[in-house]
Structures are given as structure tokens and as C-alpha cells.
Write a protein that holds these residues in place. Structure first.
Motif, PDB file in Angstrom:
ATOM      1  N   UNK A  39      52.863 -22.563  98.808  1.00  0.00           N
ATOM      2  CA  UNK A  39      51.573 -22.440  99.126  1.00  0.00           C
ATOM      3  C   UNK A  39      50.943 -22.625 100.472  1.00  0.00           C
ATOM      4  N   UNK A  40      50.447 -21.770 101.215  1.00  0.00           N
ATOM      5  CA  UNK A  40      49.954 -21.948 102.806  1.00  0.00           C
ATOM      6  C   UNK A  40      48.535 -22.219 102.450  1.00  0.00           C
ATOM      7  N   UNK A  41      48.106 -23.145 103.014  1.00  0.00           N
ATOM      8  CA  UNK A  41      46.668 -23.501 103.146  1.00  0.00           C
ATOM      9  C   UNK A  41      46.253 -24.136 104.608  1.00  0.00           C
ATOM     10  N   UNK A  42      45.049 -24.484 104.634  1.00  0.00           N
ATOM     11  CA  UNK A  42      44.466 -25.019 105.842  1.00  0.00           C
ATOM     12  C   UNK A  42      43.192 -25.655 105.729  1.00  0.00           C
ATOM     13  N   UNK A  93      55.529 -27.074  94.045  1.00  0.00           N
ATOM     14  CA  UNK A  93      55.411 -26.157  95.030  1.00  0.00           C
ATOM     15  C   UNK A  93      55.582 -27.036  96.478  1.00  0.00           C
ATOM     16  N   UNK A  94      55.862 -26.082  97.404  1.00  0.00           N
ATOM     17  CA  UNK A  94      55.772 -26.626  98.683  1.00  0.00           C
ATOM     18  C   UNK A  94      54.626 -26.191  99.317  1.00  0.00           C
ATOM     19  N   UNK A  95      53.820 -27.163  99.574  1.00  0.00           N
ATOM     20  CA  UNK A  95      52.297 -27.056 100.091  1.00  0.00           C
ATOM     21  C   UNK A  95      52.494 -27.105 101.925  1.00  0.00           C
ATOM     22  N   UNK A  96      52.224 -25.930 102.701  1.00  0.00           N
ATOM     23  CA  UNK A  96      52.248 -25.998 103.989  1.00  0.00           C
ATOM     24  C   UNK A  96      50.850 -25.599 104.600  1.00  0.00           C
ATOM     25  N   UNK A  97      50.250 -26.793 105.312  1.00  0.00           N
ATOM     26  CA  UNK A  97      48.938 -26.857 105.579  1.00  0.00           C
ATOM     27  C   UNK A  97      48.671 -27.111 107.065  1.00  0.00           C
ATOM     28  N   UNK A  98      47.900 -25.888 107.532  1.00  0.00           N
ATOM     29  CA  UNK A  98      47.231 -26.174 108.960  1.00  0.00           C
ATOM     30  C   UNK A  98      46.371 -27.260 108.993  1.00  0.00           C
ATOM     31  N   UNK A  99      46.639 -28.399 109.501  1.00  0.00           N
ATOM     32  CA  UNK A  99      45.695 -29.534 109.922  1.00  0.00           C
ATOM     33  C   UNK A  99      45.527 -30.309 108.635  1.00  0.00           C
TER      34      UNK A  99
END
Length: 209
Positions: A39-42, A93-99
């Protein structure tokens, strides 16, 4: 449905123009190739509520009082962690977060010259103490970052448009945060080739996945 494998939460930090979006994409692709759901988020803007807050804090044409700005970021963060991040981690899940909260400490704490400890404590209260498993700090000289932003030929948001001394304070704050929590942070020279940066991030990820 909950996965048998634990979720993992990675945040990417750094000044504007440091390449966070590029590295988030490369890391997501690599993890998906390893069979993980990503999951990509920001922040701000990782939820429907967050999109509204993002428009205010980054694109509002008038001034926003520094404490009001910090509170808006904390409100976004509280909702985002509760409704997006924690459910994804529970699903494995793998959470990849911008900031994440380190941005608030750097930008509102150092950049806006608020109390950094109070800003951090506010975010920790808002998220019930949630911290990522790994924070990648893409460190870049503000003048180099500004040249990258200028090359993109698009309007600056409220933070990108700040003076170089603001961004110098932000960078110093980030480096201090990384020095204080070396086990959570990976500091990478963001002037390196993007593929070389991705290799360094993957090496650290291989230890914790």
C-alpha cells in the motif's frame, strides 16, 4: 482477511525535491516482486479527509498560523493512521508512506520555529504512539533540491516556496532526528543515482522483512 506474515511500515522523509516519490515507487515494485501486497500512501492526503486537509496546508493562498498548520497536519495524521495505515498493517501489507511525523517536527518544529518536542508529542498523541518500522531519510542540500524543483517547471506549494534558510533548518532537524534514532532511520545521500539509492534501501529492507 489477516495475513500470516506481519505488516511492515516504511516512511520516506526528506526535503522537497529529494526523490521520495521515485524511491517509494522503486521500493513498492521490488516488494511486489517478492510477493508482498503493498500500500503506497502519503501525508497529508492519504485519505478522503486528508485530501481536503492537503489542499488547505499546501495550497491555501493566505497565511496559516504556524500552530494551526501543525494542528491540521496532526488531524490528518490521526485519521490516516486509524483508517488507512493500521488496517493495512493488520492485513499483513507493506505500507510505503511519503512523509510522517518527522516531517512535522522538521517543517513545523524547525522550519516554523515551534517547539519540536511539542510538535512530536502532538503527533504521537494523535496516532496513539504509532511509529514506522523504518524511516528512510533522503538527505539533500537545499540548493540542489531547489534546482531540481525549478527544473520541474511547475508552481511551488506553500512549503516549497519558502526561503532557503527555512529549508536549511528543515534539513538540520531531519539529520538531528536521524542521529537520535539510528535504529529507525536509514540516511541516504539523495544526490546519488536513483538506482544506487534503491540498492541501499533494499539492503536495509532485507534485514527487517
Amino acid at each position: 482477511m489477516t495475513s500470516e506474515r506481519p505488516g511492515l511500515w516504511i516512511t520516506l522523509e526528506g526535503g522537497d525535491g529529494s526523490g521520495k516519490t521515485t524511491q517509494a515507487g522503486l521500493l513498492a515494485e521490488w516488494m511486489q516482486q517478492r510477493g508482498r501486497t503493498v500500500l503506497r500512501t502519503r501525508e497529508p492526503g492519504g485519505s478522503e479527509v486528508g485530501v481536503l486537509i492537503r489542499d488547505i496546508v499546501l495550497h491555501h493562498r493566505g497565511d496559516i498560523a504556524p500552530r494551526a498548520e501543525a494542528l491540521l497536519y496532526a488531524a490528518d495524521r490521526a485519521h490516516h493512521v486509524a483508517t488507512v495505515v493500521r488496517p493495512a498493517l493488520a492485513r499483513g501489507e507493506i505500507v510505503i508512506q511519503d512523509r510522517y511525523l518527522d516531517s512535522s517536527v522538521a517543517y513545523q518544529g524547525a522550519g516554523r520555529v515551534l517547539d519540536a518536542i511539542e510538535v512530536r508529542d502532538l503527533s504521537l498523541w494523535a496516532t496513539e504512539g504509532a511509529l514506522p518500522d523504518l524511516t528512510v531519510l533522503l538527505d539533500l542540500d537545499p540548493s540542489t533540491a531547489r534546482r531540481r524543483l525549478d527544473a520541474e517547471d511547475k508552481p511551488f506549494d506553500r512549503l516549497e516556496a519558502e526561503r532557503e534558510d527555512f529549508h536549511a533548518r528543515v534539513r538540520s532537524a531531519y539529520l538531528a532526528l536521524a542521529a537520535a534514532e539510528p535504529q529507525r532511520f536509514l540516511v541516504v545521500d539523495a544526490s546519488l543515482d536513483p538506482d544506487d539509492i534503491a540498492v541501499l534501501i533494499r539492503a536495509r529492507m532485507s534485514v527487517i522483512v
